[in-house]
Design a protein around this motif. Structure first.
Motif, PDB file in Angstrom:
ATOM      1  N   SER A 173       0.842  -1.220   0.000  1.00 45.06           N
ATOM      2  CA  SER A 173       0.000   0.000   0.000  1.00 45.06           C
ATOM      3  C   SER A 173       0.863   1.251   0.000  1.00 45.06           C
ATOM      4  CB  SER A 173      -0.897   0.040   1.244  1.00 45.06           C
ATOM      5  OG  SER A 173      -1.920  -0.899   1.154  1.00 45.06           O
ATOM      6  N   ARG A 174       1.920   1.232   0.797  1.00 44.56           N
ATOM      7  CA  ARG A 174       2.787   2.409   0.904  1.00 44.56           C
ATOM      8  C   ARG A 174       3.618   2.613  -0.366  1.00 44.56           C
ATOM      9  NH1 ARG A 174       6.028   0.463   5.373  1.00 44.56           N
ATOM     10  NH2 ARG A 174       7.289   2.326   5.064  1.00 44.56           N
ATOM     11  N   VAL A 175       4.013   1.505  -1.019  1.00 45.66           N
ATOM     12  CA  VAL A 175       4.705   1.616  -2.312  1.00 45.66           C
ATOM     13  C   VAL A 175       3.767   2.255  -3.336  1.00 45.66           C
ATOM     14  CG1 VAL A 175       5.797   0.339  -4.206  1.00 45.66           C
ATOM     15  CG2 VAL A 175       6.205  -0.377  -1.839  1.00 45.66           C
ATOM     16  N   LEU A 176       2.526   1.782  -3.373  1.00 40.04           N
ATOM     17  CA  LEU A 176       1.537   2.320  -4.321  1.00 40.04           C
ATOM     18  C   LEU A 176       1.253   3.800  -4.048  1.00 40.04           C
ATOM     19  CD1 LEU A 176      -0.985  -0.659  -4.375  1.00 40.04           C
ATOM     20  CD2 LEU A 176       0.425   0.109  -6.304  1.00 40.04           C
ATOM     21  N   GLN A 177       1.165   4.139  -2.772  1.00 35.77           N
ATOM     22  CA  GLN A 177       0.891   5.529  -2.394  1.00 35.77           C
ATOM     23  C   GLN A 177       1.982   6.452  -2.938  1.00 35.77           C
ATOM     24  OE1 GLN A 177       0.222   5.711   1.874  1.00 35.77           O
ATOM     25  NE2 GLN A 177       0.403   7.936   1.829  1.00 35.77           N
ATOM     26  N   ARG A 178       3.233   6.026  -2.781  1.00 40.39           N
ATOM     27  CA  ARG A 178       4.358   6.849  -3.260  1.00 40.39           C
ATOM     28  C   ARG A 178       4.383   6.912  -4.787  1.00 40.39           C
ATOM     29  NH1 ARG A 178       6.926  11.125  -3.619  1.00 40.39           N
ATOM     30  NH2 ARG A 178       9.112  10.985  -4.281  1.00 40.39           N
ATOM     31  N   THR A 179       4.113   5.769  -5.435  1.00 40.26           N
ATOM     32  CA  THR A 179       4.087   5.734  -6.912  1.00 40.26           C
ATOM     33  C   THR A 179       3.005   6.673  -7.440  1.00 40.26           C
ATOM     34  OG1 THR A 179       4.929   3.468  -6.965  1.00 40.26           O
ATOM     35  CG2 THR A 179       3.747   4.225  -8.915  1.00 40.26           C
ATOM     36  N   ALA A 180       1.810   6.604  -6.825  1.00 42.31           N
ATOM     37  CA  ALA A 180       0.694   7.457  -7.251  1.00 42.31           C
ATOM     38  C   ALA A 180       1.044   8.942  -7.063  1.00 42.31           C
ATOM     39  CB  ALA A 180      -0.561   7.100  -6.467  1.00 42.31           C
ATOM     40  N   VAL A 213      18.400   4.453   7.533  1.00 41.33           N
ATOM     41  CA  VAL A 213      18.246   4.041   8.936  1.00 41.33           C
ATOM     42  C   VAL A 213      18.112   5.217   9.907  1.00 41.33           C
ATOM     43  CG1 VAL A 213      19.325   1.766   8.714  1.00 41.33           C
ATOM     44  CG2 VAL A 213      20.753   3.757   9.191  1.00 41.33           C
ATOM     45  N   GLU A 214      18.074   6.433   9.405  1.00 43.03           N
ATOM     46  CA  GLU A 214      17.870   7.568  10.318  1.00 43.03           C
ATOM     47  C   GLU A 214      16.407   7.554  10.764  1.00 43.03           C
ATOM     48  OE1 GLU A 214      17.904  12.401  10.145  1.00 43.03           O
ATOM     49  OE2 GLU A 214      19.115  11.333   8.655  1.00 43.03           O
ATOM     50  N   PRO A 215      16.139   7.631  12.088  1.00 41.84           N
ATOM     51  CA  PRO A 215      14.745   7.568  12.561  1.00 41.84           C
ATOM     52  C   PRO A 215      13.857   8.586  11.855  1.00 41.84           C
ATOM     53  CG  PRO A 215      16.245   7.461  14.430  1.00 41.84           C
ATOM     54  CD  PRO A 215      17.090   7.753  13.216  1.00 41.84           C
ATOM     55  N   GLY A 216      12.691   8.110  11.388  1.00 48.09           N
ATOM     56  CA  GLY A 216      11.725   9.003  10.746  1.00 48.09           C
ATOM     57  C   GLY A 216      11.978   9.281   9.276  1.00 48.09           C
ATOM     58  N   LYS A 217      13.106   8.805   8.734  1.00 43.98           N
ATOM     59  CA  LYS A 217      13.398   9.001   7.303  1.00 43.98           C
ATOM     60  C   LYS A 217      12.995   7.743   6.528  1.00 43.98           C
ATOM     61  CE  LYS A 217      15.676  13.046   7.153  1.00 43.98           C
ATOM     62  NZ  LYS A 217      15.060  13.658   8.339  1.00 43.98           N
ATOM     63  N   PHE A 218      12.563   7.945   5.261  1.00 38.52           N
ATOM     64  CA  PHE A 218      12.098   6.826   4.431  1.00 38.52           C
ATOM     65  C   PHE A 218      12.698   6.933   3.038  1.00 38.52           C
ATOM     66  CE2 PHE A 218       9.219   6.975   7.890  1.00 38.52           C
ATOM     67  CZ  PHE A 218       8.834   5.663   8.097  1.00 38.52           C
ATOM     68  N   ALA A 219      12.952   5.784   2.431  1.00 39.42           N
ATOM     69  CA  ALA A 219      13.453   5.764   1.057  1.00 39.42           C
ATOM     70  C   ALA A 219      12.442   6.443   0.137  1.00 39.42           C
ATOM     71  CB  ALA A 219      13.700   4.332   0.608  1.00 39.42           C
ATOM     72  N   ASN A 220      12.935   6.959  -0.978  1.00 36.37           N
ATOM     73  CA  ASN A 220      12.105   7.749  -1.899  1.00 36.37           C
ATOM     74  C   ASN A 220      10.998   6.939  -2.566  1.00 36.37           C
ATOM     75  OD1 ASN A 220      11.572  10.202  -3.438  1.00 36.37           O
ATOM     76  ND2 ASN A 220      12.387   9.086  -5.189  1.00 36.37           N
ATOM     77  N   TRP A 221      11.110   5.603  -2.585  1.00 33.35           N
ATOM     78  CA  TRP A 221      10.152   4.778  -3.342  1.00 33.35           C
ATOM     79  C   TRP A 221       8.985   4.284  -2.482  1.00 33.35           C
ATOM     80  CZ3 TRP A 221       9.816  -0.115  -1.333  1.00 33.35           C
ATOM     81  CH2 TRP A 221      10.907  -0.560  -0.565  1.00 33.35           C
ATOM     82  N   ILE A 222       8.934   4.678  -1.195  1.00 33.48           N
ATOM     83  CA  ILE A 222       7.869   4.180  -0.312  1.00 33.48           C
ATOM     84  C   ILE A 222       7.384   5.309   0.595  1.00 33.48           C
ATOM     85  CG2 ILE A 222       9.494   3.371   1.491  1.00 33.48           C
ATOM     86  CD1 ILE A 222       7.606   0.904   1.815  1.00 33.48           C
ATOM     87  N   ALA A 223       6.082   5.347   0.834  1.00 31.64           N
ATOM     88  CA  ALA A 223       5.511   6.362   1.728  1.00 31.64           C
ATOM     89  C   ALA A 223       5.674   5.924   3.183  1.00 31.64           C
ATOM     90  CB  ALA A 223       4.025   6.551   1.396  1.00 31.64           C
ATOM     91  N   PRO A 224       5.732   6.871   4.125  1.00 35.74           N
ATOM     92  CA  PRO A 224       5.771   6.489   5.544  1.00 35.74           C
ATOM     93  C   PRO A 224       4.443   5.837   5.951  1.00 35.74           C
ATOM     94  CG  PRO A 224       6.307   8.822   5.237  1.00 35.74           C
ATOM     95  CD  PRO A 224       5.763   8.319   3.945  1.00 35.74           C
ATOM     96  N   PRO A 225       4.443   5.050   7.052  1.00 34.62           N
ATOM     97  CA  PRO A 225       3.182   4.497   7.537  1.00 34.62           C
ATOM     98  C   PRO A 225       2.346   5.590   8.208  1.00 34.62           C
ATOM     99  CG  PRO A 225       4.923   3.999   9.085  1.00 34.62           C
ATOM    100  CD  PRO A 225       5.573   4.702   7.921  1.00 34.62           C
ATOM    101  N   VAL A 226       1.082   5.312   8.407  1.00 31.85           N
ATOM    102  CA  VAL A 226       0.195   6.280   9.076  1.00 31.85           C
ATOM    103  C   VAL A 226       0.564   6.399  10.547  1.00 31.85           C
ATOM    104  CG1 VAL A 226      -2.211   6.777   9.673  1.00 31.85           C
ATOM    105  CG2 VAL A 226      -1.663   5.778   7.453  1.00 31.85           C
TER     106      VAL A 226
END
Length: 475
Positions: free
Chosen positions: A254-261, A446-459
């Motif tokens: 779901s998070r991959v799709l969210q970022r792609t969209a 691995v920095e807390p709160g940071k996410f790779a560009n291809w996936i959205a953070p969780p809710v």
């Protein structure tokens, strides 16, 4: 509440201390397990303190505590759901008789085979996923991977306990062999094909935990009906943990799709190359990964017609999913079920005895459940205003087992020629280029709160913690 004794070397709620021989045997197996974990468990993770959930009881209302722990020190143990002295067998030829507390001699070989096959899947998935921590998209995801890993390890313990306690020397030898086979090994592969496939990247991991752990849900649910009460009680508790694995898969995709969209909307394009150039995973690649993992997983249910499945059911060894909610006679003699085969180049349905089609019954239950989750993924695209929808391929697509093995079929269910299959395969299944592209995105974050560009953070974070919580402390 059935609490777990953590003061013992092997935490348990089965009064292990009252059976010294069994306790010594399992304490002898324990160092081999730790050696296996060090050898082929999560790579490079030895000194990490991970925010993990540990079972403290088998009570559904309060069975877990959270805290930072080194995975090597995780309190793996043996936990069974509470027993019912009056439990009756509720399907098969022994319907209405008391459930077995020990293994009947005539069912010994089949029960051992069932337990070994289930047990073999657990360390296999840890081995398949061992490199993924090196390319995690966030600390949150890294922690989820490690939670899945330690629980697969505990599920291995669950099966090893049954082998040691109920199968004597044979069981002890099988328990050793569970640590000797290795996923993808040429000489000593894992028993089931899907567990010898590579899990090369995080998109594959999310698809695996969504589809293949869902196979686990259905297999464990069928075993939770077993007339062999210790197996039923063991698998019921394992199902509590399996739910988290499927959550990791479903929410991950779901998070991959969210970022792609999001990228598609920002660029106002559905061109896969432009989406890729922006560092997101295009929808075509996601669909091809889905097709592959789905088709590999439905093969795990076995041949469409199986005399073994009939024997396991009639003997009371393995029921159907939610057996108790079904309204038939729970014996199934004289009943039929539709399976597919190919005649004159066309797929046709035919009626076969239901007892022989029980793998297909379980597969169809799995398919219904999988389709529901894919609909939830499509809601992510719908909400973002993206017209494309993911689809589940036809159940005869890309099959390697049973009557449909090797049939060339398009995802929408058309029988196709060898030439059309060769021409279109790269549209339907992931290509080496797809794998290379997805691999190119797999930088470690691995920095807390940071996410790779291809996936959205969780809710939200784990256990009401913030998303930027320090889920993993690197030693």
């Amino acid at each position: 509440m059935s609490t777990i004794n953590y003061s013992e070397k092997i935490p348990n709620n089965v009064n292990l201390g009252e059976d010294r021989t069994l306790q010594r045997a399992l304490e002898g197996w324990q160092p081999n397990f730790i050696h296996w974990w060090d050898d082929v468990g999560p790579e490079g993770s030895t000194n990490y303190d991970v925010y993990l959930r540990t079972a403290v009881s088998v009570d559904p209302n309060g069975w877990a505590q959270f805290g930072h722990v080194k995975m090597r020190d995780y309190r793996w143990g043996i936990f069974l759901n509470p027993g019912d002295a009056e439990r009756k067998i509720h399907f098969g030829d022994s319907l209405g008789e008391k459930a077995w507390q020990d293994v009947p001699g005539e069912h010994r070989a089949n029960l051992r085979r069932i337990i070994v096959t289930q047990g073999d899947t657990e360390p296999a998935s840890v081995e398949q996923q061992r490199h993924l921590g090196l390319t995690c998209p966030s600390q949150y995801d890294l922690r989820n991977l490690f939670q899945v890993n330690v629980e697969e390890g505990r599920h291995l313990w669950a099966m090893v306990y049954l082998l040691h306690k109920y199968f004597g020397r044979d069981g002890r030898e099988e328990a050793e062999a569970l640590l000797q086979r290795q996923s993808g090994d040429q000489d000593h592969p894992r028993i089931l094909g899907a567990f010898n496939e590579k899990t090369p990247d995080w998109l594959a991991f999310f698809m695996f935990t969504y589809f293949t752990d869902r196979d686990g849900k259905f297999q464990l649910s069928a075993l939770a009906e077993s007339a062999f009460d210790p197996l039923a009680r063991t698998t019921k508790f394992m199902l509590t943990e399996e739910a988290h694995h499927m959550f990791v898969g479903e929410s991950g995709v779901s998070r991959v799709l969210q970022r792609t969209a999001q990228v598609m909307n920002e660029l106002k394009t559905d061109d896969p190359q432009k989406v890729r150039a922006a560092g997101a995973i295009d929808l075509g690649t996601i669909q091809r990964y889905l097709n592959f993992h789905y088709s590999v997983t439905i093969d795990l249910f076995g041949a469409d017609q199986s005399s073994n499945a009939a024997t396991f059911y009639s003997s009371g060894l393995k029921g159907r999913y939610e057996e108790g909610k079904r309204t038939d006679d729970h014996v199934l003699k004289g009943q039929t079920y539709k399976v597919l085969e190919v005649q004159n180049g066309q797929l046709v349905e035919k009626d076969v005895p239901m007892l022989n089609a029980l793998n297909e019954v379980l597969r169809d239950d799995f398919i219904k459940d999988s389709v529901a989750g894919v609909s939830r993924w499509n809601k992510v695209l719908e909400k973002a205003g993206i017209p494309t929808r993911l689809t589940v391929p036809h159940k005869a697509f890309n099959r390697q087992i049973g009557a449909l093995a090797g049939i060339k079929l398009s995802p929408d269910g058309r029988v196709v020629s060898e030439a059309e299959w060769a021409a279109k395969k790269s549209e339907w299944l992931p290509t080496p280029e797809d794998f290379a592209f997805v691999a190119s995105l797999m930088g470690r974050v691995v920095e807390p709160g940071k996410f790779a560009n291809w996936i959205a953070p969780p809710v939200m974070g784990i256990n009401r913690q913030p998303v930027d919580f320090e889920y993993v402390r690197f030693g």
